[in-house]
Design a protein around this motif. Sequence first.
Motif, mmCIF file in Angstrom:
data_model
loop_
_atom_site.group_PDB
_atom_site.id
_atom_site.type_symbol
_atom_site.label_atom_id
_atom_site.label_comp_id
_atom_site.label_asym_id
_atom_site.label_seq_id
_atom_site.Cartn_x
_atom_site.Cartn_y
_atom_site.Cartn_z
ATOM 1 N N LYS A 176 3.556 -7.048 -12.400
ATOM 2 C CA LYS A 176 3.387 -5.601 -12.762
ATOM 3 C C LYS A 176 4.549 -5.058 -12.608
ATOM 4 O O LYS A 176 5.233 -4.012 -13.162
ATOM 5 C CB LYS A 176 2.481 -5.122 -11.658
ATOM 6 C CG LYS A 176 1.293 -4.281 -12.171
ATOM 7 C CD LYS A 176 -0.089 -4.301 -10.992
ATOM 8 C CE LYS A 176 0.423 -3.076 -10.218
ATOM 9 N NZ LYS A 176 -0.747 -2.676 -9.206
ATOM 10 N N SER A 229 8.320 2.686 2.508
ATOM 11 C CA SER A 229 7.457 3.640 2.035
ATOM 12 C C SER A 229 8.255 4.751 1.384
ATOM 13 O O SER A 229 7.870 5.270 0.565
ATOM 14 C CB SER A 229 6.317 3.865 2.953
ATOM 15 O OG SER A 229 5.608 2.898 3.056
ATOM 16 N N PHE A 248 6.409 6.989 -1.153
ATOM 17 C CA PHE A 248 5.059 7.251 -0.615
ATOM 18 C C PHE A 248 5.327 8.356 0.758
ATOM 19 O O PHE A 248 4.599 9.241 0.850
ATOM 20 C CB PHE A 248 4.550 6.080 0.156
ATOM 21 C CG PHE A 248 3.351 5.387 -0.538
ATOM 22 C CD1 PHE A 248 3.378 5.444 -1.936
ATOM 23 C CD2 PHE A 248 2.327 4.927 -0.180
ATOM 24 C CE1 PHE A 248 2.352 4.921 -2.696
ATOM 25 C CE2 PHE A 248 1.201 4.382 -0.734
ATOM 26 C CZ PHE A 248 1.362 4.494 -2.134
ATOM 27 N N SER A 285 5.755 7.860 -6.185
ATOM 28 C CA SER A 285 6.085 6.415 -6.841
ATOM 29 C C SER A 285 6.273 6.388 -8.100
ATOM 30 O O SER A 285 7.325 5.381 -8.607
ATOM 31 C CB SER A 285 4.566 5.550 -6.798
ATOM 32 O OG SER A 285 4.042 5.645 -5.486
ATOM 33 N N PHE A 307 2.957 -4.747 -2.319
ATOM 34 C CA PHE A 307 2.292 -4.477 -0.968
ATOM 35 C C PHE A 307 1.619 -5.609 -0.311
ATOM 36 O O PHE A 307 1.188 -6.528 -0.719
ATOM 37 C CB PHE A 307 1.257 -3.329 -0.955
ATOM 38 C CG PHE A 307 1.987 -2.083 -1.417
ATOM 39 C CD1 PHE A 307 2.140 -1.023 -0.555
ATOM 40 C CD2 PHE A 307 2.047 -1.620 -2.805
ATOM 41 C CE1 PHE A 307 2.690 0.117 -0.884
ATOM 42 C CE2 PHE A 307 2.576 -0.469 -3.241
ATOM 43 C CZ PHE A 307 3.018 0.418 -2.161
ATOM 44 N N THR A 336 7.522 1.950 7.056
ATOM 45 C CA THR A 336 7.796 3.459 6.750
ATOM 46 C C THR A 336 9.077 3.351 6.003
ATOM 47 O O THR A 336 9.286 4.184 4.982
ATOM 48 C CB THR A 336 8.105 4.023 8.346
ATOM 49 O OG1 THR A 336 6.895 3.654 8.961
ATOM 50 C CG2 THR A 336 8.286 5.461 8.059
ATOM 51 N N PHE A 345 -2.846 -6.136 -1.721
ATOM 52 C CA PHE A 345 -2.424 -5.899 -3.107
ATOM 53 C C PHE A 345 -3.098 -4.427 -3.435
ATOM 54 O O PHE A 345 -4.321 -4.191 -3.120
ATOM 55 C CB PHE A 345 -3.215 -7.093 -3.905
ATOM 56 C CG PHE A 345 -2.661 -8.386 -3.313
ATOM 57 C CD1 PHE A 345 -1.301 -8.422 -2.931
ATOM 58 C CD2 PHE A 345 -3.160 -9.402 -3.440
ATOM 59 C CE1 PHE A 345 -0.777 -9.467 -2.557
ATOM 60 C CE2 PHE A 345 -2.839 -10.649 -3.041
ATOM 61 C CZ PHE A 345 -1.450 -10.811 -2.380
ATOM 62 N N LYS A 346 -2.430 -3.824 -4.663
ATOM 63 C CA LYS A 346 -3.036 -2.805 -5.291
ATOM 64 C C LYS A 346 -3.618 -3.202 -6.483
ATOM 65 O O LYS A 346 -2.870 -2.731 -7.722
ATOM 66 C CB LYS A 346 -1.882 -1.670 -5.125
ATOM 67 C CG LYS A 346 -1.213 -1.318 -3.973
ATOM 68 C CD LYS A 346 -2.106 -0.813 -2.920
ATOM 69 C CE LYS A 346 -1.342 -0.556 -1.777
ATOM 70 N NZ LYS A 346 -2.401 0.039 -0.613
ATOM 71 N N LEU A 347 -4.602 -3.780 -6.761
ATOM 72 C CA LEU A 347 -5.177 -4.212 -8.055
ATOM 73 C C LEU A 347 -6.461 -3.875 -8.165
ATOM 74 O O LEU A 347 -7.382 -3.568 -7.242
ATOM 75 C CB LEU A 347 -5.107 -5.852 -8.070
ATOM 76 C CG LEU A 347 -3.398 -6.438 -7.837
ATOM 77 C CD1 LEU A 347 -3.685 -8.053 -7.804
ATOM 78 C CD2 LEU A 347 -2.767 -5.975 -9.247
ATOM 79 N N TYR A 385 9.695 3.808 -1.659
ATOM 80 C CA TYR A 385 8.875 3.671 -2.900
ATOM 81 C C TYR A 385 8.317 5.328 -3.231
ATOM 82 O O TYR A 385 7.266 5.247 -3.981
ATOM 83 C CB TYR A 385 7.734 2.658 -2.542
ATOM 84 C CG TYR A 385 7.187 2.321 -3.882
ATOM 85 C CD1 TYR A 385 7.981 1.605 -4.723
ATOM 86 C CD2 TYR A 385 5.877 2.592 -4.030
ATOM 87 C CE1 TYR A 385 7.217 1.448 -5.979
ATOM 88 C CE2 TYR A 385 5.178 2.177 -5.336
ATOM 89 C CZ TYR A 385 5.840 1.625 -6.285
ATOM 90 O OH TYR A 385 5.088 1.222 -7.393
#
Lengths: 511, 321
Positions: free
Chosen positions: A155, A50, A55, A75, A87, A47, A90-92, A53
């Motif tokens: 990234k 987040s 969120f 973001s 993360f 949390t 992964f956010k790919l 970042y």
Amino acid sequence: MSTVPAIELKGISKAFGPVQANKDISISVQPGTIHGIIGENGAGKSTLMSILYGFYKADAGEIFIRGQRTQIPDSQAAIAAGIGMVFQHFKLVENFTVLENIILGAEDGALLAPSLAKARTQLKNLAEEYELNVDPDARIETLSVGYQQRVEILKALYRQADILILDEPTGVLTPSEADQLFRILGRLREEGKTIILITHKLREIMEITDTVSVMRRGEMTATVKTSETSPEHLAELMVGRKVLLRVDKKPAQPGAPVLQVENLRVTDNKGVERVKGISLEVRAGEILGIAGVAGNGQSELLEVLGGYQTGTGTIRMNGEEIDLTGKDSDGQSRRRRGIAHVPEDRQKEGLIMDFHAWENTAFGYHTRGGAYSKGLLMDNAAIREDTQAKMDRFDVRPPNPKLAAKNFSGGNQQKIVLAREIERNPDLLLIGQPTRGVDIGAIEFIHQQIVALRDQGKAILLVSVELDEIMSLSDRIAVMFDGHIMGERLPSETNEKDLGLLMAGITESAA
Amino acid sequence: MDFATFLQILDSTIRLATPLLLACLAGLYSERAGIFDIGLEGKMLAAAFLSAAIAFVTGSVWLGLLAGIGASLFLSAIHGIASITFRGNQLISGVAINFLASGLTVLIAQSWFAQGGRTPALTDGGRFSPIEFPFAEAILPVPVIGPVYEGLISGHTAIVYLALLMVPLSWYVLFRTRFGLRLRAVGENPAAVDTAGVNVIRLRFTAVAICGVLCGIAGAYLATALQAGFVKEMTAGRGYIALAALIFAKWRPWYALYACLLFGFLQAIALRFQNIDIGAFTVPVEFMDALPYILTVVILAGFVGKAIPPRAGGEPYVKER
């Protein structure tokens, strides 16, 4: 130190309904250091990150980046402030190339070609600078998890991040991949990047961080220099009491073979062979640990033994052969033969999350003529009473049988499943990922229960991706890779490096 | 079959493929962005009606076209709000739009024009007229090239050429621009787009809006170019055929063109040959008419090999840690 902190949080608070996820948190991270944040599940680490970042929006508190008070509503703002996040999941975009993933959201203009060309050169520079080699034209889905993680780091670096947050980065890595990651992180620190490492693994904190902050129940309980602390001390800070990190157990006294598996093959629903002819034996009074990176056939092995997947080969339980073709293959028939199963994914396979604890306790044992039956009906009162007793014995909190399974924490959910399976006095216990997502305090308890069961002369087949757990619980260790057993070791005669090589599919002959 | 007949069939293939192609590309934008759209049919229908109605009242086909696009966009907005903002089920929202369009068009048509749920027939200014290419008449006598140029290439309405142009344009937008990269990404993994600092909601609404515009043009084409006015249920399942073509085309613009031409060709044959005699056996006209739909069923049942839809398709995006 007198330098301006890279990140300073002052009095951050965040509540989700009645749950206070972050309570008045203040933290200061020095530039060019690796700062660990450790805490149990639900302690509020994610949390907090987040919020950093963009969120979530904090209810109260201030964020300072390099001494500058900064608002991070999304973001985009975090990226602009030089914060990059890797993360846990992964956010790919899986069917995009590495290059496409890297420029996504950071394109230079309306047309792709110039951005792609620029990213290609940049990537080459970054690769040289940080030893982060990845083929820019490879599709993400063809890359191993370790490489996918590199893409995530690249990234962030491509976006000029100089503060990097990594959330449980080693959860999906083999030990050797984790070592490589730590080398990369060390390299980034040398180049002056600031790194925040979120983890629940004490070993990683001790290995790589400069400073460590401990969170417990939404509060920051301590920030200490890593060199001035010990794992025991950190564990105590995390849990709030003294914790036994080592499993205390006597040498095993193995008896007769309980489970014998010969040349077992399993093909999954997509037609892919996941278990490729393995043989193993578990004897009474011993724990056989199956180590391996997730997805190398361990799950399918458990599924066949547990009776909800078919396979070929021979399985004998107490000398009696079990039919694997499906006729006699279901959880019920396995239970009759004395096999209990604590599945890997307790939320999907172990429990029905919307059902009460007492209903969950009865699953698989609500047979006609069983302890819970009253003629044609179920004896609900008896089940509730029994559940209450189990909850007391297994220290489930809160000890309320009428609460839905989803309202318990991960550790307490696991205790409910464990109580259901262990208390039936099985000859063989199959147990997958017993402590995944479970607090340190509960881990200690669960490990004790497993060892106690062994000491009663039961056979236990343990599958875990946590090498520490395998090493400390098992009496024998088998390592699975790509559906094969790569080798068997005694815990006293092996180490992480040795097992790590086997987990990566490298045998001595090849090395 | 002589050459002239063959040319005629190809000519009507193009005309019949045009609404399919526009709807198919419409679906492509929406589904590539992760919003399944079963409501192509309803949007086309609504656009067909309103374009015909406005074209009739104003006498301007261009105003009709705008009205058609507006009607389709309105339904797109409903779909977007239901499935993006409120994270509703995309299939249910699409079905609802189809029902809504099916009922409303007839109801309003009856109320406005009292001609049994149709619009009055459109006259010249209310319809798109064919564009004759230069020298079409002049080179007609040249064998093969002349008739092909005059009959097949020249002489279609503006929308036909627009639809054909949309194919390379869509390919370029999807695979060569920033917008296309983000659009494809949001249909595969919206979390990746979100964490990269791009607004998922806005991106998806944009895609749904493009879908609305293209469906609007497709509908207007049906009522003001292919035919002269609106009649009840005049889309006749073209929205679903376009969806089948989209799957057949594996969500790619060029394949979409080929798939739509195939469906158009089948429709053209059914239109041209009523009963086909093969020796002693006669293929009845009903079968020919049913052919495009049979192919649709076959494609939707998955007999054309593996088509992998966008991975995040059909699922509303919920931000999570």
